[in-house]
Motif scaffolding. Sequence first.
Motif, PDB file in Angstrom:
ATOM      1  N   VAL A 178      -7.405   3.847  13.522  1.00  0.00           N
ATOM      2  CA  VAL A 178      -7.614   3.060  11.940  1.00  0.00           C
ATOM      3  C   VAL A 178      -6.126   2.351  11.937  1.00  0.00           C
ATOM      4  O   VAL A 178      -5.058   3.050  11.897  1.00  0.00           O
ATOM      5  CB  VAL A 178      -7.746   4.051  10.873  1.00  0.00           C
ATOM      6  N   ASP A 179      -6.101   0.976  11.551  1.00  0.00           N
ATOM      7  CA  ASP A 179      -4.858   0.362  11.333  1.00  0.00           C
ATOM      8  C   ASP A 179      -4.531   0.498   9.936  1.00  0.00           C
ATOM      9  O   ASP A 179      -5.265   0.126   8.881  1.00  0.00           O
ATOM     10  CB  ASP A 179      -5.156  -1.180  11.802  1.00  0.00           C
ATOM     11  N   ASN A 180      -3.377   1.047   9.610  1.00  0.00           N
ATOM     12  CA  ASN A 180      -2.808   1.182   8.317  1.00  0.00           C
ATOM     13  C   ASN A 180      -1.941   0.202   7.782  1.00  0.00           C
ATOM     14  O   ASN A 180      -1.418   0.142   6.809  1.00  0.00           O
ATOM     15  CB  ASN A 180      -2.096   2.828   8.299  1.00  0.00           C
ATOM     16  N   ASN A 181      -1.737  -1.005   8.491  1.00  0.00           N
ATOM     17  CA  ASN A 181      -1.129  -2.050   7.840  1.00  0.00           C
ATOM     18  C   ASN A 181      -1.523  -2.936   6.944  1.00  0.00           C
ATOM     19  O   ASN A 181      -2.088  -3.988   7.219  1.00  0.00           O
ATOM     20  CB  ASN A 181      -0.582  -2.689   9.325  1.00  0.00           C
ATOM     21  N   PHE A 182      -1.451  -2.617   5.587  1.00  0.00           N
ATOM     22  CA  PHE A 182      -2.305  -3.113   4.673  1.00  0.00           C
ATOM     23  C   PHE A 182      -1.972  -4.600   4.624  1.00  0.00           C
ATOM     24  O   PHE A 182      -2.533  -5.582   3.653  1.00  0.00           O
ATOM     25  CB  PHE A 182      -2.157  -2.536   3.277  1.00  0.00           C
ATOM     26  N   SER A 183      -0.747  -5.118   5.043  1.00  0.00           N
ATOM     27  CA  SER A 183      -0.217  -6.392   4.715  1.00  0.00           C
ATOM     28  C   SER A 183      -0.851  -7.394   5.610  1.00  0.00           C
ATOM     29  O   SER A 183      -0.910  -8.669   5.606  1.00  0.00           O
ATOM     30  CB  SER A 183       1.059  -6.558   4.899  1.00  0.00           C
ATOM     31  N   ILE A 184      -1.495  -6.649   6.900  1.00  0.00           N
ATOM     32  CA  ILE A 184      -2.258  -7.628   7.770  1.00  0.00           C
ATOM     33  C   ILE A 184      -3.909  -7.219   8.063  1.00  0.00           C
ATOM     34  O   ILE A 184      -4.431  -8.374   8.213  1.00  0.00           O
ATOM     35  CB  ILE A 184      -1.712  -7.212   9.284  1.00  0.00           C
ATOM     36  N   VAL A 185      -4.229  -6.073   7.704  1.00  0.00           N
ATOM     37  CA  VAL A 185      -5.535  -5.903   7.846  1.00  0.00           C
ATOM     38  C   VAL A 185      -6.159  -5.241   6.611  1.00  0.00           C
ATOM     39  O   VAL A 185      -5.332  -4.819   5.723  1.00  0.00           O
ATOM     40  CB  VAL A 185      -5.937  -4.697   9.078  1.00  0.00           C
ATOM     41  N   ASN A 186      -7.414  -5.429   6.315  1.00  0.00           N
ATOM     42  CA  ASN A 186      -8.183  -4.801   5.436  1.00  0.00           C
ATOM     43  C   ASN A 186      -8.330  -3.277   5.571  1.00  0.00           C
ATOM     44  O   ASN A 186      -9.229  -2.843   6.614  1.00  0.00           O
ATOM     45  CB  ASN A 186      -9.520  -5.496   5.095  1.00  0.00           C
ATOM     46  N   VAL A 187      -7.617  -2.303   5.133  1.00  0.00           N
ATOM     47  CA  VAL A 187      -7.701  -1.104   5.643  1.00  0.00           C
ATOM     48  C   VAL A 187      -9.119  -0.293   4.942  1.00  0.00           C
ATOM     49  O   VAL A 187      -9.377   0.715   5.961  1.00  0.00           O
ATOM     50  CB  VAL A 187      -6.466  -0.233   5.071  1.00  0.00           C
ATOM     51  N   TRP A 237      12.236   1.259  -4.635  1.00  0.00           N
ATOM     52  CA  TRP A 237      12.489   1.202  -3.277  1.00  0.00           C
ATOM     53  C   TRP A 237      13.957   0.806  -2.838  1.00  0.00           C
ATOM     54  O   TRP A 237      14.312  -0.340  -3.487  1.00  0.00           O
ATOM     55  CB  TRP A 237      11.446   0.327  -2.580  1.00  0.00           C
ATOM     56  N   GLY A 238      14.509   1.288  -2.025  1.00  0.00           N
ATOM     57  CA  GLY A 238      16.055   0.683  -1.496  1.00  0.00           C
ATOM     58  C   GLY A 238      15.806  -0.297  -0.493  1.00  0.00           C
ATOM     59  O   GLY A 238      14.576  -0.739  -0.198  1.00  0.00           O
ATOM     60  N   GLU A 239      16.969  -0.615   0.222  1.00  0.00           N
ATOM     61  CA  GLU A 239      16.931  -1.613   1.132  1.00  0.00           C
ATOM     62  C   GLU A 239      16.423  -1.158   2.609  1.00  0.00           C
ATOM     63  O   GLU A 239      16.337  -1.996   3.418  1.00  0.00           O
ATOM     64  CB  GLU A 239      18.132  -2.471   1.101  1.00  0.00           C
ATOM     65  N   ASN A 240      16.187  -0.037   2.779  1.00  0.00           N
ATOM     66  CA  ASN A 240      15.942   0.716   4.081  1.00  0.00           C
ATOM     67  C   ASN A 240      14.614   0.662   4.321  1.00  0.00           C
ATOM     68  O   ASN A 240      14.153   1.753   4.987  1.00  0.00           O
ATOM     69  CB  ASN A 240      16.757   1.834   4.140  1.00  0.00           C
ATOM     70  N   CYS A 241      13.586  -0.093   3.940  1.00  0.00           N
ATOM     71  CA  CYS A 241      12.021   0.042   4.429  1.00  0.00           C
ATOM     72  C   CYS A 241      11.879  -0.133   5.362  1.00  0.00           C
ATOM     73  O   CYS A 241      12.360  -1.255   6.048  1.00  0.00           O
ATOM     74  CB  CYS A 241      11.383  -0.886   3.227  1.00  0.00           C
ATOM     75  N   LEU A 242      10.953   0.662   6.134  1.00  0.00           N
ATOM     76  CA  LEU A 242      10.493   0.362   7.515  1.00  0.00           C
ATOM     77  C   LEU A 242       9.186  -0.315   7.411  1.00  0.00           C
ATOM     78  O   LEU A 242       8.282  -0.630   8.428  1.00  0.00           O
ATOM     79  CB  LEU A 242      10.082   1.766   8.321  1.00  0.00           C
ATOM     80  N   LYS A 243       8.651  -0.324   6.235  1.00  0.00           N
ATOM     81  CA  LYS A 243       7.324  -0.717   6.072  1.00  0.00           C
ATOM     82  C   LYS A 243       6.152   0.270   6.832  1.00  0.00           C
ATOM     83  O   LYS A 243       5.077  -0.409   7.198  1.00  0.00           O
ATOM     84  CB  LYS A 243       6.967  -2.262   6.607  1.00  0.00           C
ATOM     85  N   CYS A 244       6.487   1.299   6.848  1.00  0.00           N
ATOM     86  CA  CYS A 244       5.804   2.273   7.541  1.00  0.00           C
ATOM     87  C   CYS A 244       4.304   2.447   6.848  1.00  0.00           C
ATOM     88  O   CYS A 244       3.488   3.147   7.593  1.00  0.00           O
ATOM     89  CB  CYS A 244       6.605   3.679   7.844  1.00  0.00           C
ATOM     90  N   LYS A 250      -4.197  -6.534   1.836  1.00  0.00           N
ATOM     91  CA  LYS A 250      -5.452  -7.116   2.248  1.00  0.00           C
ATOM     92  C   LYS A 250      -6.557  -6.244   1.604  1.00  0.00           C
ATOM     93  O   LYS A 250      -7.766  -6.586   1.786  1.00  0.00           O
ATOM     94  CB  LYS A 250      -5.588  -7.449   3.778  1.00  0.00           C
ATOM     95  N   SER A 251      -6.467  -4.942   1.123  1.00  0.00           N
ATOM     96  CA  SER A 251      -7.301  -4.257   0.314  1.00  0.00           C
ATOM     97  C   SER A 251      -6.638  -3.253  -0.495  1.00  0.00           C
ATOM     98  O   SER A 251      -5.384  -3.040  -0.461  1.00  0.00           O
ATOM     99  CB  SER A 251      -8.167  -3.481   1.258  1.00  0.00           C
ATOM    100  N   ARG A 252      -7.212  -2.681  -1.279  1.00  0.00           N
ATOM    101  CA  ARG A 252      -6.803  -1.538  -2.247  1.00  0.00           C
ATOM    102  C   ARG A 252      -7.322  -0.179  -1.901  1.00  0.00           C
ATOM    103  O   ARG A 252      -8.263  -0.145  -2.346  1.00  0.00           O
ATOM    104  CB  ARG A 252      -7.171  -1.891  -3.883  1.00  0.00           C
ATOM    105  N   TYR A 253      -6.809   0.063  -0.939  1.00  0.00           N
ATOM    106  CA  TYR A 253      -7.272   1.279  -0.222  1.00  0.00           C
ATOM    107  C   TYR A 253      -6.377   2.227   0.628  1.00  0.00           C
ATOM    108  O   TYR A 253      -5.481   1.720   1.036  1.00  0.00           O
ATOM    109  CB  TYR A 253      -8.541   1.037   0.798  1.00  0.00           C
TER     110      TYR A 253
END
Length: 254
Positions: A111-120, A207-214, A232-235
Motif C-alpha cells: 500500500v502506498d502511504n504517500n498521501f500527497s501523491i496518491v489516494n490512500v 512540526w519542526g523543520e526536520n520533517c522527513l514527510k514519512c 489526495k484523500s482523508r484516510y
Amino acid sequence: MTILFFTATGNSLSVAKTIGGKLISIPRLLHDNSGDIHIADDEGVGIVFPVYFGNLPNHVRLLLGRVRISAPYKFAILTYGELAGRATSHLVRTAREAGIEFNYVRTIKMVDNNFSIVNVEKQVRTQGRKHIAEHMAGISEEVRQRCSLIERPNIIDRIVGFVEERMPAEDAPRRFSVEPDKCMGCGTCTRVCPNGNLRLIDGKPSWGENCLKCTACYHNCPHGAIRYKGEKSRYTFRNDAVSLGDIIYANSNV
Ligand SMILES: Cc1cc2nc3c(=O)[nH]c(=O)nc-3n(C[C@H](O)[C@H](O)[C@H](O)COP(=O)(O)O)c2cc1C
C-alpha cells in the motif's frame, strides 16, 4: 537472523516480521549508538525499509555510513507503493561504497502511504491487486533458502526514477494542520516521528523543520486529526500486521 528496519506505517515492519528473527529499529539503533555500529549474526543480516522518491530514506543512508555487518548472508528488501524507481541501484551503490556487498536485494509492492501523491483510501481498497501476501511469502522463502539475487530497475523504473528523484521538496511543516475538534492532545504524533520533529504546544502538535514527510504522524494519529494541504484523500493507514505500539517502540525517544 537479524533484521534492521525503518517504518512509518508498518509495511516494512510487517515484511521484517514475516521473515522473522531479531528485529531492530534503525532510528533506535542510530540514536542508541554513537559512532560506528557493528552487527554480527551467523545466520544473516537484513535491512527492510520503504522507498522514498525512488531513493533511500535518510535513516538508511545514515545507517549505511556507520554500520559494519559481519554475516555470511546479507539482504535488503525495499517496500514501495507504485514504482520503486532506481532505489535498488542506489542501495547497491551506496552499500558498496560503505563496504557492504548484498547477496539479495528485492522490492515488494505494498500500500502506498504517500498521501500527497496518491489516494490512500483507494490504495487500501484495491491492495488485493498487488497480491502482497503471495509476494511476501515468496520473498520470505527465498531469504530462508539464502538465495542470491539482485533486482535491477527495468526501463520504466529507470525513467520514472529519474523523475521521482527530482520531485520538488514540499514545505511539509507548514502543510500540516490539526482538526481542533478531533485532536485530543494525546501526543501520539510526537512519539511515532522517527526524527523527533514534533512537540506539543498548548496541547496541540507543532512540526519542526526536520520533517522527513514519512507520514507516520498523519497515519498513526488515533483520532485521524491530522490534515495535510494537498492530501489526495482523508484516510489513515497502518499495516494490519503492525500495532500502534510497534510504531511507537520503533520510532520514539529518538
Ligand atoms: C516521502 C515518501 C516518498 C515515497 N516515494 C515513493 C516512491 O518513489 N515510489 C513508490 O512506489 N512509493 C513511494 N512511497 C510509498 C512507500 O514507499 C510505501 O508506501 C512503503 O511501503 C511504506 O512503508 P512503511 O509502511 O514501512 O513506512 C513513498 C512514501 C513516502 C512517505
